[in-house]
Every structure is written in structure tokens, then in C-alpha cells.
Design a protein around this motif. Structure first.
Motif, PDB file in Angstrom:
ATOM      1  N   TYR A 262      64.142 -68.020   5.944  1.00 19.73           N
ATOM      2  CA  TYR A 262      62.757 -67.920   6.418  1.00 19.73           C
ATOM      3  C   TYR A 262      61.829 -67.505   5.285  1.00 19.73           C
ATOM      4  N   GLU A 263      60.656 -68.144   5.212  1.00 21.31           N
ATOM      5  CA  GLU A 263      59.697 -67.872   4.156  1.00 21.31           C
ATOM      6  C   GLU A 263      58.438 -67.218   4.729  1.00 21.31           C
ATOM      7  N   PHE A 264      58.051 -66.081   4.167  1.00 20.14           N
ATOM      8  CA  PHE A 264      56.847 -65.372   4.611  1.00 20.14           C
ATOM      9  C   PHE A 264      56.510 -64.289   3.603  1.00 20.14           C
ATOM     10  N   ASP A 265      55.287 -63.812   3.681  1.00 17.64           N
ATOM     11  CA  ASP A 265      54.839 -62.701   2.849  1.00 17.64           C
ATOM     12  C   ASP A 265      54.973 -61.421   3.667  1.00 17.64           C
ATOM     13  N   THR A 266      55.860 -60.540   3.262  1.00 21.70           N
ATOM     14  CA  THR A 266      56.158 -59.333   4.045  1.00 21.70           C
ATOM     15  C   THR A 266      54.919 -58.491   4.301  1.00 21.70           C
ATOM     16  N   GLU A 267      54.140 -58.239   3.271  1.00 17.99           N
ATOM     17  CA  GLU A 267      52.956 -57.390   3.429  1.00 17.99           C
ATOM     18  C   GLU A 267      51.945 -58.022   4.380  1.00 17.99           C
ATOM     19  N   GLU A 268      51.810 -59.334   4.287  1.00 16.59           N
ATOM     20  CA  GLU A 268      50.874 -60.044   5.176  1.00 16.59           C
ATOM     21  C   GLU A 268      51.322 -59.944   6.626  1.00 16.59           C
ATOM     22  N   VAL A 269      52.620 -60.127   6.861  1.00 16.54           N
ATOM     23  CA  VAL A 269      53.156 -60.057   8.228  1.00 16.54           C
ATOM     24  C   VAL A 269      53.047 -58.635   8.768  1.00 16.54           C
ATOM     25  N   LEU A 270      53.293 -57.642   7.924  1.00 16.68           N
ATOM     26  CA  LEU A 270      53.147 -56.253   8.362  1.00 16.68           C
ATOM     27  C   LEU A 270      51.700 -55.946   8.749  1.00 16.68           C
ATOM     28  N   HIS A 271      50.783 -56.618   8.093  1.00 22.33           N
ATOM     29  CA  HIS A 271      49.359 -56.385   8.367  1.00 22.33           C
ATOM     30  C   HIS A 271      48.885 -57.120   9.623  1.00 22.33           C
ATOM     31  N   ASN A 272      49.195 -58.430   9.713  1.00 24.84           N
ATOM     32  CA  ASN A 272      48.642 -59.208  10.838  1.00 24.84           C
ATOM     33  C   ASN A 272      49.579 -59.317  12.041  1.00 24.84           C
ATOM     34  N   LYS A 273      50.847 -58.953  11.861  1.00 19.83           N
ATOM     35  CA  LYS A 273      51.856 -58.996  12.932  1.00 19.83           C
ATOM     36  C   LYS A 273      51.984 -60.389  13.551  1.00 19.83           C
ATOM     37  N   ASP A 274      51.693 -61.404  12.740  1.00 16.60           N
ATOM     38  CA  ASP A 274      51.795 -62.778  13.223  1.00 16.60           C
ATOM     39  C   ASP A 274      53.217 -63.302  12.983  1.00 16.60           C
ATOM     40  N   PHE A 275      54.154 -62.789  13.769  1.00 15.32           N
ATOM     41  CA  PHE A 275      55.551 -63.205  13.635  1.00 15.32           C
ATOM     42  C   PHE A 275      55.713 -64.683  14.005  1.00 15.32           C
ATOM     43  N   ASN A 276      55.009 -65.082  15.054  1.00 16.39           N
ATOM     44  CA  ASN A 276      55.158 -66.448  15.546  1.00 16.39           C
ATOM     45  C   ASN A 276      54.713 -67.468  14.506  1.00 16.39           C
ATOM     46  N   GLY A 277      53.754 -67.088  13.661  1.00 18.93           N
ATOM     47  CA  GLY A 277      53.231 -68.018  12.667  1.00 18.93           C
ATOM     48  C   GLY A 277      54.305 -68.545  11.738  1.00 18.93           C
ATOM     49  N   PHE A 278      55.042 -67.642  11.091  1.00 15.00           N
ATOM     50  CA  PHE A 278      56.042 -68.120  10.132  1.00 15.00           C
ATOM     51  C   PHE A 278      57.291 -68.652  10.830  1.00 15.00           C
ATOM     52  N   LEU A 279      57.566 -68.173  12.044  1.00 16.15           N
ATOM     53  CA  LEU A 279      58.720 -68.692  12.788  1.00 16.15           C
ATOM     54  C   LEU A 279      58.487 -70.142  13.209  1.00 16.15           C
ATOM     55  N   ILE A 280      57.290 -70.440  13.710  1.00 18.14           N
ATOM     56  CA  ILE A 280      56.972 -71.806  14.119  1.00 18.14           C
ATOM     57  C   ILE A 280      56.899 -72.733  12.909  1.00 18.14           C
ATOM     58  N   THR A 281      56.356 -72.243  11.798  1.00 15.58           N
ATOM     59  CA  THR A 281      56.316 -73.047  10.570  1.00 15.58           C
ATOM     60  C   THR A 281      57.719 -73.434  10.136  1.00 15.58           C
ATOM     61  N   HIS A 282      58.635 -72.485  10.218  1.00 13.24           N
ATOM     62  CA  HIS A 282      60.032 -72.744   9.871  1.00 13.24           C
ATOM     63  C   HIS A 282      60.635 -73.780  10.821  1.00 13.24           C
ATOM     64  N   LEU A 283      60.426 -73.592  12.111  1.00 11.33           N
ATOM     65  CA  LEU A 283      60.999 -74.498  13.109  1.00 11.33           C
ATOM     66  C   LEU A 283      60.429 -75.912  12.965  1.00 11.33           C
ATOM     67  N   ALA A 284      59.144 -76.007  12.678  1.00 14.85           N
ATOM     68  CA  ALA A 284      58.502 -77.314  12.493  1.00 14.85           C
ATOM     69  C   ALA A 284      59.122 -78.044  11.301  1.00 14.85           C
ATOM     70  N   ARG A 285      59.418 -77.304  10.239  1.00 21.58           N
ATOM     71  CA  ARG A 285      60.043 -77.921   9.063  1.00 21.58           C
ATOM     72  C   ARG A 285      61.434 -78.436   9.390  1.00 21.58           C
ATOM     73  N   VAL A 286      62.185 -77.663  10.158  1.00 21.19           N
ATOM     74  CA  VAL A 286      63.532 -78.079  10.561  1.00 21.19           C
ATOM     75  C   VAL A 286      63.472 -79.379  11.364  1.00 21.19           C
ATOM     76  N   TYR A 287      62.574 -79.428  12.342  1.00 19.17           N
ATOM     77  CA  TYR A 287      62.467 -80.635  13.158  1.00 19.17           C
ATOM     78  C   TYR A 287      62.017 -81.834  12.326  1.00 19.17           C
ATOM     79  N   SER A 288      61.090 -81.617  11.421  1.00 19.90           N
ATOM     80  CA  SER A 288      60.604 -82.709  10.576  1.00 19.90           C
ATOM     81  C   SER A 288      61.753 -83.316   9.777  1.00 19.90           C
TER      82      SER A 288
END
Length: 335
Positions: A47-73
Motif C-alpha cells: 500500500y502506498e500513502f503518506d503517513t503524515e498526511e493520513v494521520l492529519h486528514n484520516k482519509d483511510f478510504n482514499g489510499f485504500l480505494i486507490t490501491h484497489l482501483a489499481r489492482v482491478y485495472s
């Protein structure tokens, strides 16, 4: 399509499976003493994400969906039958159609709710909503949009969007399953639709909805008669389970979602049971060399992995007890 046509991709899938998180990885995430510790461990995975950014915005779904979309593609490019992937991505397409239809009717913008997963792009779905026609969309999907638009123009009921889309989604799912003509896929489709119908009965009774409410919500595409479900619902969800689901192979498991006073059905346990039952069916093809089951198993494993990660990260952010998290996590493929 012959089973041997999957030989090449199944070899590729075996390498993909090595990247999946294992049971011990999830146990380590459960035991992490903070959200940052959990993210630091997850950072060592695929999984790829910026730890500090995720700790700040708590947008867990953002990087999880990006990862899943890449897998499906990636998988859509190599799958011998893309319809097999549609079994999983179809729900995202119908979710997107709900968002786009409501945007259109209410003249609002909710693009942040759109999920870039599915054989049809967001733009293709948007075009379908605007024109009510599409050469790329399945006829069932096109009919769904046309029906929703006609209903809204006649009644102005925005809530009908969800009702129509959910029932058409299940019809579409059944059509794909029938086209694939695979016994295991049929079993999974039966499970999805029959458990959706049961959950709908349980929630409708809890909300004290009239039986007429069920006519609109229940799907006719399951293996259990819609009319029988409606007729038996008057006796309550427990009666529905014991009379109409008693002959299912998982009837003994369904008994476990009935409360100790045998009066109510526990919906959270029912939701988790559906995931566990599908896991058991998919896992039966874990070591098949040919056919669609390894691909099906991998996609289900990846979906489950993302669901579990979302649950655990939210749990860590809210300091939820380890035992509660462990109880809620779904079975890991291959475990």
C-alpha cells in the motif's frame, strides 16, 4: 471459455497472492499501540500513502480505494473473462450511478463520493445518466437508469434511486452469474442475494415497516421465493430463517445470529456471516490449477483485505479494544 484458458493468469495470480497480508499481519495491526504504529507497519506492504498526511486528514478510504482501483485495472487487462471481475466491481458502478442520479435530480455536486472502480468509467456512467442511453452499458444497467429517471419525473421521490439501483444491481449480478455458468459462482450469487433479502426483512421488521415495503425492496433474483419471504415476514425474521432458510447448507450458522431469547436477529453478526460464508465457498478452490477460482479467490481476498484494513485503521483511530477489533475482522483468504 475453457478452464485451461485460465492457466496463464492463474500462474500470475499465485505471485499476486504472495503480496496479500497474512493472518499474522492483521494480528500485528490489531496489537499496534497507536494509529501511527499501524500505519508504519502497513507502509512496509504493497500500500502506498503518506503517513503524515493520513494521520492529519484520516482519509483511510482514499489510499485504500486507490490501491484497489489499481489492482482491478491490472486484472481487467489480463482476465480471460472480464465478467468474472464484474461480479465484484458491479456494486461500485451501481453506487456511482446512485451518486450521479442524485446529483442530476438535486443539482448538486458529490464527486467526492464517486469510486473509480468498474469496467465502465465515471464519464461513461455520467453519459448514461444524462442521455439514458449507452452502447457500452449492459441493457439491465441502461434499463435501471431509465426506470429511475421516469419514476423521479413522475413522483419526485429521491429515495427511489436507492431502491431501484439495489434491485437492478442484483438482477444484473444474476445475469452475469448465469452467463458464466459456473456452479461455484452460482452458489456465491445465491448467497449474496439471499442474504441481502434476509437482511432486508430483518431491518424492515425492526423499523416496523409494512409488508408492502418489502415488495419494493426484495429481489426476485435469489434462490428463495420473494413472495414466500414477504408472506412469512409477518411471523418475524426468526420464523423466516427457520422456515425458508432451514434447507440451506448454512442453516446451522444462521442459528448463531439469533439472539439468546430467540426473538431477534443480530444484524452485525448477519453481515459478518455472509462474508464468512462466501469466504468458505471461495476457499474451496484455493488450490485449483485451472478454471476461474484462483482469480475469483484473489479478488475476494483483496476486497476482504481492504475491508479489514478500513475497519482496523478506524478502530485504531478511535482506540477500540483489541478484542472487539479481532471479533469484527473477517476471515483472511487461505487461513
Amino acid at each position: 471459455m475453457r478452464d485451461t484458458d485460465y492457466k496463464g493468469i492463474n500462474t500470475l495470480i499465485r505471485t499476486y497472492e504472495l503480496r496479500l497480508l497474512k493472518q499474522e499481519d492483521f494480528e500485528r495491526l490489531i496489537k499496534a499501540d497507536s494509529l501511527k504504529a499501524a500505519l508504519d507497519f502497513l507502509k512496509t506492504s504493497d500500500y502506498e500513502f503518506d503517513t503524515e498526511e493520513v494521520l492529519h486528514n484520516k482519509d483511510f478510504n482514499g489510499f485504500l480505494i486507490t490501491h484497489l482501483a489499481r489492482v482491478y485495472s491490472e486484472l481487467y487487462e489480463v482476465a480471460p473473462q472480464p465478467e468474472l471481475l464484474d461480479l465484484f466491481t458491479l456494486r461500485y458502478s451501481y453506487h456511482n450511478l446512485k451518486v450521479l442520479l442524485k446529483e442530476c435530480f438535486l443539482e448538486q455536486n458529490h464527486s467526492e463520493l464517486l469510486i473509480p472502480i468498474g469496467r465502465l468509467s465515471i464519464e461513461s456512467l455520467r453519459n448514461l445518466v444524462e442521455t439514458k442511453e449507452s452502447n457500452a452499458a449492459h441493457p439491465i444497467m441502461a434499463e435501471a437508469v431509465k426506470s429511475v429517471v421516469e419514476d423521479y419525473e413522475e413522483s419526485g421521490r429521491i429515495e427511489a434511486v436507492t431502491v431501484y439501483m439495489d434491485t437492478y444491481y442484483l438482477r444484473h449480478l444474476r445475469a452475469i452469474s448465469d452467463g458464466l455458468n459456473n456452479e461455484t459462482i452460482t452458489r456465491i450469487t445465491d448467497l449474496i442475494i439471499d442474504m441481502y433479502n434476509l437482511t432486508t426483512v430483518v431491518r424492515s421488521r425492526k423499523q416496523d415497516k409494512p409488508r408492502s415495503h418489502l415488495y419494493a425492496l426484495l429481489s426476485s433474483a435469489g434462490s428463495i421465493s420473494k413472495q414466500e419471504l414477504i408472506d412469512e415476514s409477518i411471523n418475524g425474521p426468526v420464523a423466516v430463517i427457520r422456515k425458508l432458510y432451514g434447507g440451506q447448507s448454512y442453516s446451522s450458522e444462521l442459528e448463531k445470529v439469533i439472539s439468546s431469547d430467540a426473538n431477534t436477529v443480530q444484524t452485525l453478526k448477519l453481515d459478518k456471516l455472509q462474508a464468512d460464508l462466501i469466504h468458505d465457498v471461495v476457499s474451496s478452490g484455493l488450490y485449483e490449477a485451472f478454471g476461474p477460482m484462483p482469480l475469483l479467490g484473489y479478488v475476494y481476498a483483496k476486497e476482504t483485505e481492504v475491508t479489514n484494513l478500513r475497519l482496523l485503521l478506524v478502530g485504531k483511530d478511535n482506540a477500540i479494544n483489541e478484542d472487539i477489533l479481532r471479533e469484527r475482522v473477517r476471515q483472511v483468504y487461505g487461513s
